[in-house]
Motif scaffolding. Structure first.
Motif, PDB file in Angstrom:
ATOM      1  N   TYR A 161       0.937  -1.142  -0.020  1.00 32.09           N
ATOM      2  CA  TYR A 161      -0.161  -0.012  -0.088  1.00 32.09           C
ATOM      3  C   TYR A 161       0.850   1.073   0.089  1.00 32.09           C
ATOM      4  N   ALA A 162       0.307   2.186  -0.811  1.00 29.75           N
ATOM      5  CA  ALA A 162       1.317   3.414  -0.937  1.00 29.75           C
ATOM      6  C   ALA A 162       1.447   3.949   0.567  1.00 29.75           C
ATOM      7  N   THR A 163       0.732   4.295   1.468  1.00 26.67           N
ATOM      8  CA  THR A 163       0.843   5.043   2.481  1.00 26.67           C
ATOM      9  C   THR A 163       1.354   3.999   3.566  1.00 26.67           C
ATOM     10  N   LYS A 164       2.691   3.941   3.912  1.00 26.88           N
ATOM     11  CA  LYS A 164       3.521   3.112   4.889  1.00 26.88           C
ATOM     12  C   LYS A 164       2.781   2.751   5.826  1.00 26.88           C
ATOM     13  N   THR A 165       2.228   4.092   6.346  1.00 20.01           N
ATOM     14  CA  THR A 165       1.895   3.797   8.258  1.00 20.01           C
ATOM     15  C   THR A 165       0.417   3.075   7.885  1.00 20.01           C
ATOM     16  N   ARG A 166      -0.125   2.725   6.859  1.00 21.38           N
ATOM     17  CA  ARG A 166      -1.512   1.974   6.775  1.00 21.38           C
ATOM     18  C   ARG A 166      -0.978   0.588   6.303  1.00 21.38           C
ATOM     19  N   ARG A 167       0.124   0.262   6.377  1.00 16.58           N
ATOM     20  CA  ARG A 167       0.472  -1.253   5.873  1.00 16.58           C
ATOM     21  C   ARG A 167       0.649  -2.173   7.065  1.00 16.58           C
ATOM     22  N   PRO A 168       0.341  -3.308   7.111  1.00 18.93           N
ATOM     23  CA  PRO A 168       0.278  -4.322   8.263  1.00 18.93           C
ATOM     24  C   PRO A 168       1.554  -4.222   9.082  1.00 18.93           C
ATOM     25  N   THR A 169       1.402  -4.471  10.306  1.00 21.16           N
ATOM     26  CA  THR A 169       2.328  -4.049  11.165  1.00 21.16           C
ATOM     27  C   THR A 169       2.257  -4.916  12.284  1.00 21.16           C
ATOM     28  N   LEU A 170       3.345  -5.573  12.888  1.00 22.62           N
ATOM     29  CA  LEU A 170       3.652  -6.494  13.813  1.00 22.62           C
ATOM     30  C   LEU A 170       4.573  -5.882  14.741  1.00 22.62           C
ATOM     31  N   THR A 171       3.840  -5.603  16.178  1.00 18.64           N
ATOM     32  CA  THR A 171       4.681  -5.065  17.179  1.00 18.64           C
ATOM     33  C   THR A 171       5.096  -6.264  18.391  1.00 18.64           C
ATOM     34  N   LEU A 178      -0.845  -7.536  16.026  1.00 13.99           N
ATOM     35  CA  LEU A 178      -0.865  -7.229  14.790  1.00 13.99           C
ATOM     36  C   LEU A 178      -1.981  -5.905  14.436  1.00 13.99           C
ATOM     37  N   THR A 179      -1.452  -4.814  13.865  1.00 13.01           N
ATOM     38  CA  THR A 179      -2.119  -3.995  13.313  1.00 13.01           C
ATOM     39  C   THR A 179      -2.646  -3.709  11.808  1.00 13.01           C
ATOM     40  N   LEU A 180      -3.765  -3.835  11.441  1.00 15.72           N
ATOM     41  CA  LEU A 180      -4.082  -3.902  10.126  1.00 15.72           C
ATOM     42  C   LEU A 180      -5.045  -2.443   9.741  1.00 15.72           C
ATOM     43  N   ALA A 181      -4.746  -1.934   8.741  1.00 15.16           N
ATOM     44  CA  ALA A 181      -5.754  -0.720   8.310  1.00 15.16           C
ATOM     45  C   ALA A 181      -6.754  -1.379   7.138  1.00 15.16           C
ATOM     46  N   PHE A 182      -7.806  -0.751   7.118  1.00 12.61           N
ATOM     47  CA  PHE A 182      -8.948  -1.264   6.496  1.00 12.61           C
ATOM     48  C   PHE A 182      -9.903  -0.237   6.002  1.00 12.61           C
ATOM     49  N   ASP A 183     -10.439  -0.554   5.253  1.00 14.65           N
ATOM     50  CA  ASP A 183     -11.668   0.230   4.774  1.00 14.65           C
ATOM     51  C   ASP A 183     -12.954  -0.414   4.842  1.00 14.65           C
ATOM     52  N   THR A 184     -14.006   0.044   5.336  1.00 11.30           N
ATOM     53  CA  THR A 184     -15.229  -0.479   5.175  1.00 11.30           C
ATOM     54  C   THR A 184     -16.418   0.615   5.307  1.00 11.30           C
ATOM     55  N   TRP A 185     -17.716   0.056   4.691  1.00 10.28           N
ATOM     56  CA  TRP A 185     -18.809   0.954   4.536  1.00 10.28           C
ATOM     57  C   TRP A 185     -19.930   0.361   5.415  1.00 10.28           C
ATOM     58  N   ASP A 186     -19.678  -0.799   6.055  1.00  7.81           N
ATOM     59  CA  ASP A 186     -20.455  -1.552   6.859  1.00  7.81           C
ATOM     60  C   ASP A 186     -20.325  -1.663   8.337  1.00  7.81           C
ATOM     61  N   ALA A 187     -21.242  -2.005   9.061  1.00  5.92           N
ATOM     62  CA  ALA A 187     -21.130  -2.156  10.520  1.00  5.92           C
ATOM     63  C   ALA A 187     -21.469  -3.268  10.693  1.00  5.92           C
ATOM     64  N   GLY A 188     -21.230  -4.002  12.108  1.00  7.02           N
ATOM     65  CA  GLY A 188     -21.591  -5.239  12.373  1.00  7.02           C
ATOM     66  C   GLY A 188     -21.004  -6.506  11.946  1.00  7.02           C
ATOM     67  N   PHE A 189     -19.816  -6.546  11.347  1.00  5.31           N
ATOM     68  CA  PHE A 189     -19.198  -7.428  10.725  1.00  5.31           C
ATOM     69  C   PHE A 189     -18.282  -8.158  11.837  1.00  5.31           C
ATOM     70  N   THR A 190     -17.944  -9.309  11.652  1.00  7.61           N
ATOM     71  CA  THR A 190     -16.959 -10.105  12.331  1.00  7.61           C
ATOM     72  C   THR A 190     -15.804 -10.174  11.557  1.00  7.61           C
ATOM     73  N   ILE A 191     -14.662 -10.060  12.390  1.00 10.45           N
ATOM     74  CA  ILE A 191     -13.107 -10.107  11.951  1.00 10.45           C
ATOM     75  C   ILE A 191     -12.689 -11.321  12.769  1.00 10.45           C
ATOM     76  N   ARG A 192     -12.269 -12.422  12.107  1.00  8.80           N
ATOM     77  CA  ARG A 192     -11.627 -13.540  12.521  1.00  8.80           C
ATOM     78  C   ARG A 192     -10.218 -13.690  12.501  1.00  8.80           C
ATOM     79  N   GLY A 193      -9.585 -13.833  13.484  1.00 12.83           N
ATOM     80  CA  GLY A 193      -7.917 -13.870  13.325  1.00 12.83           C
ATOM     81  C   GLY A 193      -7.448 -15.178  13.721  1.00 12.83           C
ATOM     82  N   ARG A 194      -6.777 -16.020  12.900  1.00 14.02           N
ATOM     83  CA  ARG A 194      -6.233 -17.320  12.987  1.00 14.02           C
ATOM     84  C   ARG A 194      -4.841 -17.402  13.149  1.00 14.02           C
TER      85      ARG A 194
END
Length: 181
Positions: free
Chosen positions: A14-24, A120-136
């Motif tokens: 992604y062009a904006t580096k601060t919006r890329r996946p980050t592992l701390t 894990l820090t992820l940046a994302f776009d969404t126009w919806d509410a009430g969704f479930t994010i599953r991390g595995r």
């Protein structure tokens, strides 16, 4: 079909580096042998993000069932390798789903370090509410250049298509929290 929920995760390219996946990672350094230097600091924090501090090890891709029912596709679906990784579910006739995969290669922690936390820090776009994010946590290695809906690498199928087979392909994360902002 109708799109029920849409989420687009920013990738390592992604062009904006601060919006890329980050592992701390926060870790405790290994104690030195008796008689050596003083004991290490209580904890050390390091971050890994492609394009920051010379790190280039983030691997990510999105795989989907899009076109999986087409004869030419062989059930493998569509793969989206860069930019934004779509994650969504389309229901109804012609429906399909997409999952994002993120991995951090070439992590450098000192020998004997004890990991206290990993975030894990992820940046994302969404126009919806009430969704479930599953991390595995993925149990088996996967190739970002060969992964499809049906396989994790050339000649290596997922236990469950899409790589979501708990206990086979993945295990559920102990703690997962989504924060807006």
């Amino acid at each position: 079909g109708s799109v029920d929920k849409v989420l687009k995760v920013r990738s390592a390219e992604y062009a904006t580096k601060t919006r890329r996946p980050t592992l701390t990672v926060v870790y405790e350094p290994a104690a030195p042998p008796p008689g050596d230097a003083p004991p290490p600091a209580d904890s050390v924090t390091v971050s890994f993000r492609t394009g920051a501090g010379g790190y280039a090890g983030t691997r990510d891709v999105s795989v989907s069932t899009l076109y999986a029912d087409e004869a030419w596709n062989g059930g493998h679906g569509a793969t989206f390798p860069s930019g934004e990784m779509p994650c969504y579910e389309v229901t109804g006739p012609g429906g399909y789903e997409a999952h994002a995969w993120v991995r951090f290669d070439s992590l450098s922690l000192p020998s004997g370090a004890k990991v206290k936390t990993a975030t894990l820090t992820l940046a994302f776009d969404t126009w919806d509410a009430g969704f479930t994010i599953r991390g595995r946590y993925v149990k088996e290695a996967w190739s970002p250049t060969a992964i499809t809906w049906l396989r994790r690498d050339l000649g290596l199928p997922w236990a469950v298509p899409g790589g979501t087979g708990e206990g086979g392909d993945v295990r559920v994360a102990g703690t997962l929290q989504a924060n807006g902002g």
